[in-house]
Enzyme design. Sequence first.
Site, PDB file in Angstrom:
ATOM      1  N   GLU A  71     -21.619 -20.958  93.174  1.00 10.26           N
ATOM      2  CA  GLU A  71     -20.458 -20.411  93.888  1.00 10.26           C
ATOM      3  C   GLU A  71     -20.777 -18.959  94.220  1.00 10.26           C
ATOM      4  O   GLU A  71     -21.371 -18.243  93.408  1.00 10.26           O
ATOM      5  CB  GLU A  71     -19.207 -20.469  93.005  1.00 10.26           C
ATOM      6  CG  GLU A  71     -18.765 -21.875  92.653  1.00 10.26           C
ATOM      7  CD  GLU A  71     -18.287 -22.671  93.864  1.00 10.26           C
ATOM      8  OE1 GLU A  71     -17.788 -22.055  94.820  1.00 10.26           O
ATOM      9  OE2 GLU A  71     -18.444 -23.909  93.835  1.00 10.26           O
ATOM     10  N   LEU A 112     -27.264 -12.649  74.805  1.00 11.48           N
ATOM     11  CA  LEU A 112     -27.318 -12.754  76.266  1.00 11.48           C
ATOM     12  C   LEU A 112     -28.765 -12.750  76.772  1.00 11.48           C
ATOM     13  O   LEU A 112     -29.574 -11.927  76.331  1.00 11.48           O
ATOM     14  CB  LEU A 112     -26.578 -11.543  76.868  1.00 11.48           C
ATOM     15  CG  LEU A 112     -26.591 -11.430  78.390  1.00 11.48           C
ATOM     16  CD1 LEU A 112     -25.562 -12.363  79.017  1.00 11.48           C
ATOM     17  CD2 LEU A 112     -26.308  -9.994  78.835  1.00 11.48           C
ATOM     18  N   SER A 119     -30.181 -12.530 100.974  1.00 14.46           N
ATOM     19  CA  SER A 119     -31.317 -11.601 101.027  1.00 14.46           C
ATOM     20  C   SER A 119     -32.502 -12.055 100.165  1.00 14.46           C
ATOM     21  O   SER A 119     -33.027 -11.282  99.363  1.00 14.46           O
ATOM     22  CB  SER A 119     -30.880 -10.192 100.602  1.00 14.46           C
ATOM     23  OG  SER A 119     -29.877  -9.711 101.449  1.00 14.46           O
ATOM     24  N   HIS A 155     -28.335   5.342  93.086  1.00 16.92           N
ATOM     25  CA  HIS A 155     -29.110   4.439  92.221  1.00 16.92           C
ATOM     26  C   HIS A 155     -28.897   4.798  90.744  1.00 16.92           C
ATOM     27  O   HIS A 155     -28.805   3.923  89.894  1.00 16.92           O
ATOM     28  CB  HIS A 155     -30.594   4.502  92.573  1.00 16.92           C
ATOM     29  CG  HIS A 155     -30.904   3.964  93.945  1.00 16.92           C
ATOM     30  ND1 HIS A 155     -30.384   2.789  94.419  1.00 16.92           N
ATOM     31  CD2 HIS A 155     -31.672   4.454  94.958  1.00 16.92           C
ATOM     32  CE1 HIS A 155     -30.825   2.563  95.653  1.00 16.92           C
ATOM     33  NE2 HIS A 155     -31.596   3.570  96.004  1.00 16.92           N
ATOM     34  N   ARG A 212     -24.789   3.534 100.171  1.00 16.55           N
ATOM     35  CA  ARG A 212     -23.529   3.828 100.887  1.00 16.55           C
ATOM     36  C   ARG A 212     -22.553   4.565  99.978  1.00 16.55           C
ATOM     37  O   ARG A 212     -21.838   5.469 100.411  1.00 16.55           O
ATOM     38  CB  ARG A 212     -22.905   2.531 101.425  1.00 16.55           C
ATOM     39  CG  ARG A 212     -23.527   2.091 102.739  1.00 16.55           C
ATOM     40  CD  ARG A 212     -23.218   0.668 103.063  1.00 16.55           C
ATOM     41  NE  ARG A 212     -23.986  -0.241 102.211  1.00 16.55           N
ATOM     42  CZ  ARG A 212     -23.731  -1.539 102.094  1.00 16.55           C
ATOM     43  NH1 ARG A 212     -22.718  -2.078 102.738  1.00 16.55           N
ATOM     44  NH2 ARG A 212     -24.483  -2.294 101.318  1.00 16.55           N
ATOM     45  N   SER A 225     -36.406  -5.799  95.227  1.00 11.09           N
ATOM     46  CA  SER A 225     -36.880  -6.983  95.942  1.00 11.09           C
ATOM     47  C   SER A 225     -38.272  -6.733  96.504  1.00 11.09           C
ATOM     48  O   SER A 225     -38.696  -5.576  96.676  1.00 11.09           O
ATOM     49  CB  SER A 225     -35.908  -7.343  97.070  1.00 11.09           C
ATOM     50  OG  SER A 225     -36.223  -6.624  98.230  1.00 11.09           O
ATOM     51  N   SER A 226     -38.967  -7.844  96.808  1.00 10.37           N
ATOM     52  CA  SER A 226     -40.319  -7.691  97.369  1.00 10.37           C
ATOM     53  C   SER A 226     -40.255  -7.011  98.731  1.00 10.37           C
ATOM     54  O   SER A 226     -41.258  -6.512  99.224  1.00 10.37           O
ATOM     55  CB  SER A 226     -41.036  -9.047  97.437  1.00 10.37           C
ATOM     56  OG  SER A 226     -40.166 -10.047  97.889  1.00 10.37           O
ATOM     57  N   ASP A 264     -25.494  -4.303  95.299  1.00 10.29           N
ATOM     58  CA  ASP A 264     -25.686  -3.681  96.616  1.00 10.29           C
ATOM     59  C   ASP A 264     -24.693  -2.539  96.839  1.00 10.29           C
ATOM     60  O   ASP A 264     -23.557  -2.587  96.351  1.00 10.29           O
ATOM     61  CB  ASP A 264     -25.498  -4.765  97.694  1.00 10.29           C
ATOM     62  CG  ASP A 264     -26.020  -4.317  99.042  1.00 10.29           C
ATOM     63  OD1 ASP A 264     -26.756  -3.308  99.114  1.00 10.29           O
ATOM     64  OD2 ASP A 264     -25.695  -4.974 100.044  1.00 10.29           O
TER      65      ASP A 264
END
Length: 251
Positions: free
Chosen positions: A212, A136, A201, A42, A29, A70-71, A25
């Site tokens: 956590e 990974l 969110s 981005h 900003r 996200s949707s 996120d």
Amino acid sequence: MAENKTPNDSDAAFGVPHHVAIIMDGNGRWASQRGLPRAEGHRRGVEALRRTVRAAGEIGVKVLTIFSFSSENWSRPRQEILDLMGLLRRFIRHDLAELHASGVRVKIVGEREGLETEIRRLLDEAEELTKDNPGLLLVVAFNYGSRDEIVRATRRIAEDIAAGRIKPEDINSAMIGQHLDTAGIEDPDLIIRTSGEQRLSNFLLWQAAYSEFVFVQVYWPEFDKAALESAIAEYHRRERRFGGLAARTGS
Ligand code: FPP
């Protein structure tokens, strides 16, 4: 402790979280504060993603999940959606070969129905090319929303009941987990959110039952290996009880 970890160290030996999930996120900003267009935030976010995938592998994390679209992100301005889709295309086209060469296995979670054909093809290609890789596991949450995922899982279970394949009393939490997009992937041990916001969110609501949470102040384009190590150090200071009692004191 973070300095001692290498890709070959076992999770158990150093307490490296097996599965780290990240809400990336603050791209917008980061850009606004510098007088730059959001698209630049981005773009720099993709660079941070590259650094983080590399760092996670070096630290010994086994599963890295990233919230890439996200949707709910469809409600953003059309141009920003086009920018994000363009970045995803470029990320897969330019980085897939390198991810594959370094043994990363890519898995996409989220709703594929309704996505542009070319995007779907790229997502399928990323999964298919890397499916046997031993390194990974990079889980890309794309067009993902946790409530939507739970609704889709519930529909499939209801269809199994309607078809007589299972009975209502067969439903348990393991079965629900097996119908989610993340079936077969261990729940996240650590969820990191950048930018100082402190909420989930609609990300991994079911899977986060015992995760956590570490909320870091930096905006996503600034995130790097040191920030990941620092979040993992904070994770080490937590005591995970999974609803039980404290291990040391029994209290
Ligand atoms: C949040 O920043 C970030 C996103 C909505 C998308 C995350 C995407 C990337 C890091 C780049 C794309 C990567 C792939 C693989 C597609 P924000 O725009 O919500 O920032 P703000 O809250 O400051 O406005």
